[in-house]
Motif scaffolding. Structure first.
Motif, PDB file in Angstrom:
ATOM      1  N   THR A 150      33.579  32.143  31.844  1.00  0.00           N
ATOM      2  CA  THR A 150      34.130  32.689  33.088  1.00  0.00           C
ATOM      3  C   THR A 150      34.050  31.587  34.139  1.00  0.00           C
ATOM      4  O   THR A 150      33.063  30.846  34.198  1.00  0.00           O
ATOM      5  CB  THR A 150      33.355  33.925  33.578  1.00  0.00           C
ATOM      6  OG1 THR A 150      32.042  33.542  33.980  1.00  0.00           O
ATOM      7  CG2 THR A 150      33.270  34.983  32.492  1.00  0.00           C
ATOM      8  N   LYS A 151      35.095  31.470  34.956  1.00  0.00           N
ATOM      9  CA  LYS A 151      35.127  30.469  36.010  1.00  0.00           C
ATOM     10  C   LYS A 151      35.605  31.107  37.308  1.00  0.00           C
ATOM     11  O   LYS A 151      36.296  32.123  37.299  1.00  0.00           O
ATOM     12  CB  LYS A 151      36.057  29.308  35.639  1.00  0.00           C
ATOM     13  CG  LYS A 151      35.602  28.489  34.441  1.00  0.00           C
ATOM     14  CD  LYS A 151      36.549  27.335  34.176  1.00  0.00           C
ATOM     15  CE  LYS A 151      36.093  26.495  32.995  1.00  0.00           C
ATOM     16  NZ  LYS A 151      37.001  25.337  32.738  1.00  0.00           N
ATOM     17  N   LYS A 152      35.237  30.490  38.420  1.00  0.00           N
ATOM     18  CA  LYS A 152      35.586  31.025  39.738  1.00  0.00           C
ATOM     19  C   LYS A 152      36.239  29.950  40.596  1.00  0.00           C
ATOM     20  O   LYS A 152      35.845  28.787  40.548  1.00  0.00           O
ATOM     21  CB  LYS A 152      34.328  31.550  40.438  1.00  0.00           C
ATOM     22  CG  LYS A 152      34.580  32.184  41.800  1.00  0.00           C
ATOM     23  CD  LYS A 152      33.297  32.764  42.373  1.00  0.00           C
ATOM     24  CE  LYS A 152      33.508  33.427  43.715  1.00  0.00           C
ATOM     25  NZ  LYS A 152      32.262  34.029  44.245  1.00  0.00           N
ATOM     26  N   THR A 153      37.250  30.367  41.367  1.00  0.00           N
ATOM     27  CA  THR A 153      37.874  29.474  42.336  1.00  0.00           C
ATOM     28  C   THR A 153      37.738  30.055  43.734  1.00  0.00           C
ATOM     29  O   THR A 153      37.739  31.281  43.913  1.00  0.00           O
ATOM     30  CB  THR A 153      39.368  29.254  42.022  1.00  0.00           C
ATOM     31  OG1 THR A 153      39.940  28.372  42.999  1.00  0.00           O
ATOM     32  CG2 THR A 153      40.134  30.564  42.024  1.00  0.00           C
ATOM     33  N   THR A 154      37.597  29.193  44.709  1.00  0.00           N
ATOM     34  CA  THR A 154      37.569  29.619  46.115  1.00  0.00           C
ATOM     35  C   THR A 154      38.681  28.937  46.913  1.00  0.00           C
ATOM     36  O   THR A 154      38.691  29.003  48.136  1.00  0.00           O
ATOM     37  CB  THR A 154      36.204  29.300  46.755  1.00  0.00           C
ATOM     38  OG1 THR A 154      35.928  27.902  46.620  1.00  0.00           O
ATOM     39  CG2 THR A 154      35.096  30.112  46.083  1.00  0.00           C
ATOM     40  N   ASN A 196      28.642  40.369  42.030  1.00  0.00           N
ATOM     41  CA  ASN A 196      28.825  39.466  43.182  1.00  0.00           C
ATOM     42  C   ASN A 196      30.045  38.557  42.980  1.00  0.00           C
ATOM     43  O   ASN A 196      30.004  37.377  43.266  1.00  0.00           O
ATOM     44  CB  ASN A 196      27.557  38.650  43.433  1.00  0.00           C
ATOM     45  CG  ASN A 196      27.077  37.914  42.186  1.00  0.00           C
ATOM     46  OD1 ASN A 196      27.792  37.790  41.198  1.00  0.00           O
ATOM     47  ND2 ASN A 196      25.843  37.421  42.236  1.00  0.00           N
ATOM     48  N   PHE A 197      31.127  39.158  42.486  1.00  0.00           N
ATOM     49  CA  PHE A 197      32.387  38.482  42.217  1.00  0.00           C
ATOM     50  C   PHE A 197      32.204  37.193  41.423  1.00  0.00           C
ATOM     51  O   PHE A 197      32.682  36.129  41.790  1.00  0.00           O
ATOM     52  CB  PHE A 197      33.173  38.203  43.489  1.00  0.00           C
ATOM     53  CG  PHE A 197      34.642  37.929  43.206  1.00  0.00           C
ATOM     54  CD1 PHE A 197      35.475  38.935  42.762  1.00  0.00           C
ATOM     55  CD2 PHE A 197      35.167  36.665  43.370  1.00  0.00           C
ATOM     56  CE1 PHE A 197      36.812  38.687  42.474  1.00  0.00           C
ATOM     57  CE2 PHE A 197      36.513  36.389  43.098  1.00  0.00           C
ATOM     58  CZ  PHE A 197      37.333  37.406  42.645  1.00  0.00           C
ATOM     59  N   GLY A 198      31.484  37.321  40.332  1.00  0.00           N
ATOM     60  CA  GLY A 198      31.436  36.257  39.357  1.00  0.00           C
ATOM     61  C   GLY A 198      30.389  35.196  39.533  1.00  0.00           C
ATOM     62  O   GLY A 198      30.267  34.293  38.702  1.00  0.00           O
ATOM     63  N   ASP A 199      29.600  35.258  40.612  1.00  0.00           N
ATOM     64  CA  ASP A 199      28.562  34.239  40.778  1.00  0.00           C
ATOM     65  C   ASP A 199      27.514  34.347  39.677  1.00  0.00           C
ATOM     66  O   ASP A 199      26.954  33.333  39.243  1.00  0.00           O
ATOM     67  CB  ASP A 199      27.905  34.371  42.147  1.00  0.00           C
ATOM     68  CG  ASP A 199      28.823  33.931  43.271  1.00  0.00           C
ATOM     69  OD1 ASP A 199      29.730  33.120  43.007  1.00  0.00           O
ATOM     70  OD2 ASP A 199      28.643  34.398  44.409  1.00  0.00           O
ATOM     71  N   ASN A 200      27.233  35.557  39.234  1.00  0.00           N
ATOM     72  CA  ASN A 200      26.300  35.778  38.127  1.00  0.00           C
ATOM     73  C   ASN A 200      26.892  36.831  37.189  1.00  0.00           C
ATOM     74  O   ASN A 200      27.554  37.769  37.631  1.00  0.00           O
ATOM     75  CB  ASN A 200      24.940  36.263  38.629  1.00  0.00           C
ATOM     76  CG  ASN A 200      24.321  35.315  39.636  1.00  0.00           C
ATOM     77  OD1 ASN A 200      24.360  35.562  40.832  1.00  0.00           O
ATOM     78  ND2 ASN A 200      23.748  34.228  39.153  1.00  0.00           N
ATOM     79  N   TRP A 201      26.644  36.650  35.887  1.00  0.00           N
ATOM     80  CA  TRP A 201      27.103  37.598  34.870  1.00  0.00           C
ATOM     81  C   TRP A 201      25.929  37.973  33.972  1.00  0.00           C
ATOM     82  O   TRP A 201      25.062  37.140  33.709  1.00  0.00           O
ATOM     83  CB  TRP A 201      28.203  36.988  34.007  1.00  0.00           C
ATOM     84  CG  TRP A 201      29.470  36.689  34.733  1.00  0.00           C
ATOM     85  CD1 TRP A 201      29.760  35.564  35.452  1.00  0.00           C
ATOM     86  CD2 TRP A 201      30.626  37.523  34.824  1.00  0.00           C
ATOM     87  NE1 TRP A 201      31.024  35.642  35.975  1.00  0.00           N
ATOM     88  CE2 TRP A 201      31.585  36.824  35.596  1.00  0.00           C
ATOM     89  CE3 TRP A 201      30.954  38.773  34.305  1.00  0.00           C
ATOM     90  CZ2 TRP A 201      32.838  37.355  35.875  1.00  0.00           C
ATOM     91  CZ3 TRP A 201      32.212  39.297  34.580  1.00  0.00           C
ATOM     92  CH2 TRP A 201      33.141  38.600  35.358  1.00  0.00           C
ATOM     93  N   PHE A 202      25.891  39.219  33.520  1.00  0.00           N
ATOM     94  CA  PHE A 202      24.875  39.619  32.552  1.00  0.00           C
ATOM     95  C   PHE A 202      25.509  40.459  31.451  1.00  0.00           C
ATOM     96  O   PHE A 202      26.556  41.091  31.639  1.00  0.00           O
ATOM     97  CB  PHE A 202      23.711  40.356  33.213  1.00  0.00           C
ATOM     98  CG  PHE A 202      24.108  41.585  33.978  1.00  0.00           C
ATOM     99  CD1 PHE A 202      24.159  42.826  33.366  1.00  0.00           C
ATOM    100  CD2 PHE A 202      24.395  41.508  35.344  1.00  0.00           C
ATOM    101  CE1 PHE A 202      24.508  43.961  34.077  1.00  0.00           C
ATOM    102  CE2 PHE A 202      24.740  42.641  36.066  1.00  0.00           C
ATOM    103  CZ  PHE A 202      24.798  43.871  35.428  1.00  0.00           C
ATOM    104  N   ASN A 203      24.871  40.438  30.273  1.00  0.00           N
ATOM    105  CA  ASN A 203      25.384  41.137  29.107  1.00  0.00           C
ATOM    106  C   ASN A 203      25.176  42.638  29.215  1.00  0.00           C
ATOM    107  O   ASN A 203      24.150  43.097  29.722  1.00  0.00           O
ATOM    108  CB  ASN A 203      24.676  40.640  27.838  1.00  0.00           C
ATOM    109  CG  ASN A 203      25.102  39.244  27.460  1.00  0.00           C
ATOM    110  OD1 ASN A 203      26.272  38.971  27.258  1.00  0.00           O
ATOM    111  ND2 ASN A 203      24.126  38.346  27.356  1.00  0.00           N
TER     112      ASN A 203
END
Length: 236
Positions: A150-154, A196-203
């Motif tokens: 997963t990647k995030k753009t600002t 938090n809109f992709g800053d952290n992910w958990f299973n």
């Protein structure tokens, strides 16, 4: 892929240029072929009349975007590129994106122009909550090892920060039920969640080991994920 234009009007697109259209909530469907050589993989509507379909022309080996201004009755070619195009999504009438095997394209003028904003996206699916902030999911190969991510753009897709990697898997789909809470699904029963809109992910633990191709949430609590073998998962 499918798009709910309203509670009754639904349009579905798929392989061989197939388009299915219903105006009564799915009781009756009309069938049409846009182009038998095109694999249609993305669809999005910005109003009841204006919509977009994206896909890949297998015979010409080009990605194509089509637009409708009459609710899907007619489709006109809007854009073509040597990149393979997958999904297409708009946040309003003017601003939208379409992703391919590598590239991410963006329009800010309702499809009059499409510009390549990132040539290394490797995206399977994406979402944007405004003109700057978005999430993409997909995979890449390093050596002989496959990594889902997963990647995030600002900045509207110009740059992406890598947020999560999962070895020997693919992340196929991403969906947000509000501005911060979202889910992603992938191979080997992979389901991820962020608040938090992709800053952290958990299973998220689930009962599936099958490849999950798509995920969608109706609201904060009710969602589905579908995958190989006709598997349908639901949470409430």
């Amino acid at each position: 892929n499918l798009n709910f234009i309203s509670i009754d009007k639904i349009i579905v697109c798929g392989n061989n240029g197939t388009i299915l259209n219903t105006s009564d909530g799915g009781t009756n469907w009309t069938f049409s072929i846009l182009d038998i050589n095109i694999k249609l993989t993305g669809i999005d509507f910005t109003s009841t009349l204006n919509g977009w379909i994206s896909g890949y022309d297998i015979s010409l080996q080009v990605g194509k975007i089509y637009k409708t201004t009459n609710g899907g009755i007619n489709w006109i070619l809007n854009f073509s590129t040597s990149n393979e195009l997958n999904k297409i999504k708009f946040i309003n009438e003017n601003s939208g994106w379409s992703d391919g095997g590598y590239g991410l394209f963006k329009t800010t003028n309702g499809g009059v122009n499409w510009n390549l904003v990132n040539n290394y996206a490797y995206s399977k699916d994406f979402t944007f909550k405004d003109s700057l902030n978005g999430i993409i999911v997909g995979d890449y190969t390093y050596g002989s090892t496959l990594y889902g991510f997963t990647k995030k753009t600002t900045n509207g897709g110009i740059n992406f920060a890598n947020l999560f990697e999962y070895r020997d898997s693919i992340i196929n789909s991403v969906n947000f039920c509000n501005s911060n809470t979202g889910f992603a699904s992938g191979n080997k029963g992979k389901i991820l969640k962020t608040t938090n809109f992709g800053d952290n992910w958990f299973n998220i633990t689930n009962s599936s080991n099958n490849d999950l191709n798509s995920i969608f949430f109706q609201n904060d609590s009710t969602g589905w994920s579908v995958g190989k073998g006709g598997e349908i998962l639901k949470t409430n």
